[in-house]
Design an enzyme around this catalytic site. Structure first.
Site, PDB file in Angstrom:
ATOM      1  N   SER A   1      52.947   6.819   5.548  1.00  0.00           N
ATOM      2  CA  SER A   1      51.844   5.860   5.493  1.00  0.00           C
ATOM      3  C   SER A   1      51.799   5.131   6.829  1.00  0.00           C
ATOM      4  O   SER A   1      51.798   5.758   7.889  1.00  0.00           O
ATOM      5  CB  SER A   1      52.030   4.901   4.317  1.00  0.00           C
TER       6      SER A   1
ATOM      7  N   TYR B   1      41.054   3.310   8.045  1.00  0.00           N
ATOM      8  CA  TYR B   1      42.453   3.735   8.178  1.00  0.00           C
ATOM      9  C   TYR B   1      43.339   3.024   7.159  1.00  0.00           C
ATOM     10  O   TYR B   1      44.140   3.663   6.458  1.00  0.00           O
ATOM     11  CB  TYR B   1      42.937   3.441   9.595  1.00  0.00           C
TER      12      TYR B   1
ATOM     13  N   LYS C   1      45.586   4.604   4.058  1.00  0.00           N
ATOM     14  CA  LYS C   1      47.029   4.436   3.972  1.00  0.00           C
ATOM     15  C   LYS C   1      47.445   3.640   2.734  1.00  0.00           C
ATOM     16  O   LYS C   1      48.527   3.866   2.180  1.00  0.00           O
ATOM     17  CB  LYS C   1      47.553   3.770   5.252  1.00  0.00           C
TER      18      LYS C   1
END
Length: 325
Positions: free
Chosen positions: A171, A185, A189
């Site tokens: 991650s 993003y 994650k």
């Protein structure tokens, strides 16, 4: 106060029994085993591959899109290991489920799967094209689903208590906290945490462990490209955490995998954020369980102070930007 103390007295024995049941001493061996790494042609993935080879892995499989980079990575691993490990490479796009499945089948039964592929294209949401957002989610999230689904049945069938297996999902610290300019993003994650926590429950009793890794900014070719387009305000937030080398992240990752840890933090900042955001995540370490129980309140205070600092800095940055315009 008395009720809180009574509740703690009742819950701590239950927590202790649970932690004992998770076999705190479990180890995932690397010697003589097959390690499959996506995004393995450079950066963190290549660094993990080199460390796994040095730790005695019998076979390393690398998956990435660029065939030329894969060939160079293979040569580098063989040179550094003096030919002591078999290295296979597979050129495939993790967004292509069929290509991923074919690569996994050709690679053979996997002992340690490292889902390390990732793209990060920083941009404020209002300015970012939907194509980029979808690309980010497809690579970072769907790519993990494609890899894990392709490998899972074989990993479960061959795992044993003596030789457990591992799925590591890389991650980011942007998967622990939201970061300005990382809307797509961070979303991708954060999604990996949900995947990891649910999959952990599905694999209880199957001798396959899940590790979720939270690297900070890492000195890789990918970071160099990201910095070229990173919004000014992003640096205000991301700049508060230190940068690590790919080798440093790889060492933390491989150590976490071998120790069968669920949460794998790469630096002090990640550890502190982990305590602050532990929630109901699995925990097999007595020391970390106690740190989370007794440290979460203080870390919430630190988090609020940090958010205040970020908010003030971002607001000041917008004001300065407006004046320049």
């Amino acid at each position: 106060m008395a009720k809180a103390l009574l509740m703690a007295a009742l819950l701590l024995p239950a927590a202790a029994a649970f932690l004992r049941s998770r076999r705190d001493g479990a180890r995932v061996p690397i010697i003589g085993r097959h390690v499959f790494i996506s995004g393995g042609s450079s950066g963190i993935g290549l660094a993990i591959a080199k460390l796994a080879a040095a730790a005695g892995a019998a076979k390393i499989s690398l998956l990435a899109r660029d065939a030329a980079k894969l060939s160079a990575a293979r040569a580098e691993i063989l040179r550094e290991s003096k030919g002591g490990v078999h290295v296979a490479v597979f050129s495939a796009d993790v967004r292509d489920e069929g290509a991923v499945r074919r690569a996994v089948e050709e690679a053979g039964e996997i002992d340690v799967l490292v889902c390390n592929q990732g793209v990060f294209l920083p941009c404020e949401l209002e300015k970012q094209a939907m194509e980029e957002i979808k690309f980010t989610m497809d690579v970072n999230v769907m790519g993990c689903f494609h890899l894990i689904r392709a490998a899972l049945a074989g990993m479960k069938s061959g795992a044993s208590e003596e030789k457990p297996r591992s799925i590591a999902i890389v991650s980011s610290q942007a998967g622990q906290i939201g970061v300005y300019g990382y809307t797509s993003y961070s979303a991708s994650k954060f999604a990996l945490r949900g995947l990891a926590e649910a999959l952990h429950q599905e694999l209880i009793g199957h001798n396959v462990y899940i590790s979720l890794v939270f690297p900070p900014d890492t000195d890789t070719p990918g970071l160099s490209e990201e910095l070229k387009r990173r919004p000014e305000m992003t640096s205000v937030v991301a700049g508060t955490s230190s940068c690590m080398t790919a080798e440093g992240v790889a060492k933390k990752t491989l150590a976490g995998i071998m120790a069968a840890r669920f949460m794998v933090y790469c630096n002090f900042d990640g550890l502190m954020m982990g305590i602050a955001t532990a929630g109901v995540s699995p925990q097999r370490s007595w020391a970390m369980a106690l740190a989370e129980i007794f440290g979460s309140g203080f870390m919430r205070f630190i988090a609020l102070c940090t958010q205040y600092y970020w908010s003030k800095a971002i607001a000041k940055g917008h004001q300065a930007k407006d004046k320049r315009m």
